[in-house]
Design a protein around this motif. Sequence first.
Motif, short mmCIF file in Angstrom:
data_model
loop_
_atom_site.label_atom_id
_atom_site.label_comp_id
_atom_site.label_asym_id
_atom_site.label_seq_id
_atom_site.Cartn_x
_atom_site.Cartn_y
_atom_site.Cartn_z
N ALA A 12 -116.72 -49.16 -86.29
CA ALA A 12 -115.61 -49.83 -85.62
C ALA A 12 -114.79 -48.81 -84.85
N ALA A 13 -114.34 -49.21 -83.68
CA ALA A 13 -113.55 -48.31 -82.85
C ALA A 13 -112.22 -47.99 -83.54
N THR A 14 -111.82 -46.73 -83.45
CA THR A 14 -110.56 -46.31 -84.04
C THR A 14 -109.41 -46.89 -83.22
N PRO A 15 -108.48 -47.61 -83.84
CA PRO A 15 -107.39 -48.21 -83.07
C PRO A 15 -106.49 -47.14 -82.46
N SER A 16 -105.95 -47.44 -81.30
CA SER A 16 -105.05 -46.50 -80.62
C SER A 16 -103.71 -46.44 -81.33
N ASN A 17 -103.08 -45.27 -81.27
CA ASN A 17 -101.73 -45.13 -81.85
C ASN A 17 -100.71 -45.92 -81.05
N TRP A 18 -101.06 -46.27 -79.79
CA TRP A 18 -100.15 -47.04 -78.95
C TRP A 18 -100.34 -48.52 -79.24
N ASN A 19 -99.70 -48.99 -80.30
CA ASN A 19 -99.82 -50.40 -80.67
C ASN A 19 -98.48 -50.89 -81.20
N LEU A 20 -98.38 -52.21 -81.38
CA LEU A 20 -97.12 -52.83 -81.76
C LEU A 20 -96.61 -52.36 -83.13
N PRO A 21 -97.45 -52.30 -84.18
CA PRO A 21 -96.94 -51.84 -85.48
C PRO A 21 -96.32 -50.45 -85.41
N ASN A 22 -96.98 -49.53 -84.69
CA ASN A 22 -96.44 -48.18 -84.58
C ASN A 22 -95.15 -48.16 -83.76
N ALA A 23 -95.06 -49.04 -82.78
CA ALA A 23 -93.82 -49.14 -81.99
C ALA A 23 -92.67 -49.62 -82.86
N LEU A 24 -92.94 -50.58 -83.75
CA LEU A 24 -91.91 -51.07 -84.66
C LEU A 24 -91.51 -50.00 -85.67
N ASN A 75 -106.12 -55.15 -87.77
CA ASN A 75 -106.85 -53.90 -88.02
C ASN A 75 -106.33 -52.78 -87.12
N LEU A 76 -105.01 -52.60 -87.13
CA LEU A 76 -104.37 -51.58 -86.30
C LEU A 76 -103.79 -50.45 -87.16
N ILE A 77 -104.42 -50.21 -88.29
CA ILE A 77 -103.96 -49.15 -89.19
C ILE A 77 -104.41 -47.80 -88.63
N THR A 78 -103.45 -46.91 -88.38
CA THR A 78 -103.74 -45.61 -87.79
C THR A 78 -103.20 -44.50 -88.69
N ASP A 79 -103.68 -43.27 -88.44
CA ASP A 79 -103.17 -42.13 -89.19
C ASP A 79 -101.68 -41.93 -88.93
N PHE A 80 -101.26 -42.15 -87.68
CA PHE A 80 -99.84 -42.05 -87.36
C PHE A 80 -99.03 -43.04 -88.18
N GLY A 81 -99.51 -44.28 -88.26
CA GLY A 81 -98.81 -45.30 -89.01
C GLY A 81 -98.73 -44.98 -90.49
N LYS A 82 -99.82 -44.43 -91.04
CA LYS A 82 -99.83 -44.07 -92.46
C LYS A 82 -98.78 -43.03 -92.79
N ILE A 83 -98.53 -42.13 -91.84
CA ILE A 83 -97.55 -41.07 -92.07
C ILE A 83 -96.14 -41.53 -91.70
N ALA A 84 -96.02 -42.17 -90.53
CA ALA A 84 -94.69 -42.52 -90.02
C ALA A 84 -94.04 -43.67 -90.79
N ASP A 85 -94.85 -44.64 -91.25
CA ASP A 85 -94.28 -45.81 -91.90
C ASP A 85 -93.48 -45.45 -93.16
N PRO A 86 -94.04 -44.69 -94.12
CA PRO A 86 -93.22 -44.34 -95.29
C PRO A 86 -92.04 -43.45 -94.94
N ILE A 87 -92.20 -42.59 -93.92
CA ILE A 87 -91.08 -41.74 -93.51
C ILE A 87 -89.94 -42.60 -92.96
N ALA A 88 -90.30 -43.61 -92.15
CA ALA A 88 -89.28 -44.52 -91.59
C ALA A 88 -88.56 -45.27 -92.70
N ASP A 89 -89.32 -45.74 -93.69
CA ASP A 89 -88.72 -46.48 -94.80
C ASP A 89 -87.75 -45.61 -95.57
N LYS A 90 -88.18 -44.39 -95.91
CA LYS A 90 -87.35 -43.50 -96.71
C LYS A 90 -86.15 -43.00 -95.92
#
Length: 216
Positions: A12-24, A75-90
């Motif tokens: 499966a193609a790796t989703p781009s970091n430029w997506n709506l979840p990462n923008a949020l 299926n827009l889970i990215t490495d950026f999202g995995k790192i940035a999401d918990p940082i944003a929450d905390k």
Amino acid sequence: MSETSTGETPAAATPSNWNLPNALTTLRIVLVPFYGWALLYDGGDSITWRTVAWGIFFVAMVTDKVDGDIARARNLITDFGKIADPIADKAITGMAFIGLSIIMDTWWMWTITVVVLVREWAVTLLRLSVLKSVVIAAAQSGKWKTVAQALALGLLSLPLLEVGDEVGWLDVPGQITWGVAIVLLLVAFVLTIWSGYEFFRDVWRQRHSIRSTPAA
């Protein structure tokens, strides 16, 4: 699903970091200083800006829920999202704990803040660093902790005790709501400690299991 000429299914193609979840997620990070400024404006005594702070916090909590749902559904889970999401929450909850501690200026609130922030960042950093090969599923206690924290911090961001000075009939409702928020904060504190214990216990068990498993 189509297959290649060799009969293998293409990855499966790796989703781009430029997506709506990462923008949020990025939006939540950007909102942190604005939330802190609104919360602490005029020493936290401004009814207007405390209400604005609550609005910002509410938006942050909604986007936290929405971006995760969208990322999983599309299926827009990215490495950026995995790192940035918990940082944003905390970052947003950490700002809330510190800001409210400055406003309330009590030993017990500062104690809760220090313990919670040490636990939260220790777990987050551990997940992002040494646990690349160890998967620890989110415990139910951790999910309840997140809900209790969001409700408590959201309510305490409101000028619950200050509004009675301006609008007399809101004095008693404000005090009652403040009391409910403090109870939720204590519940969140207990769940924070317990879920932290569960996390580090599961980490130890998995790492011990990996070490004790004989190599093939």
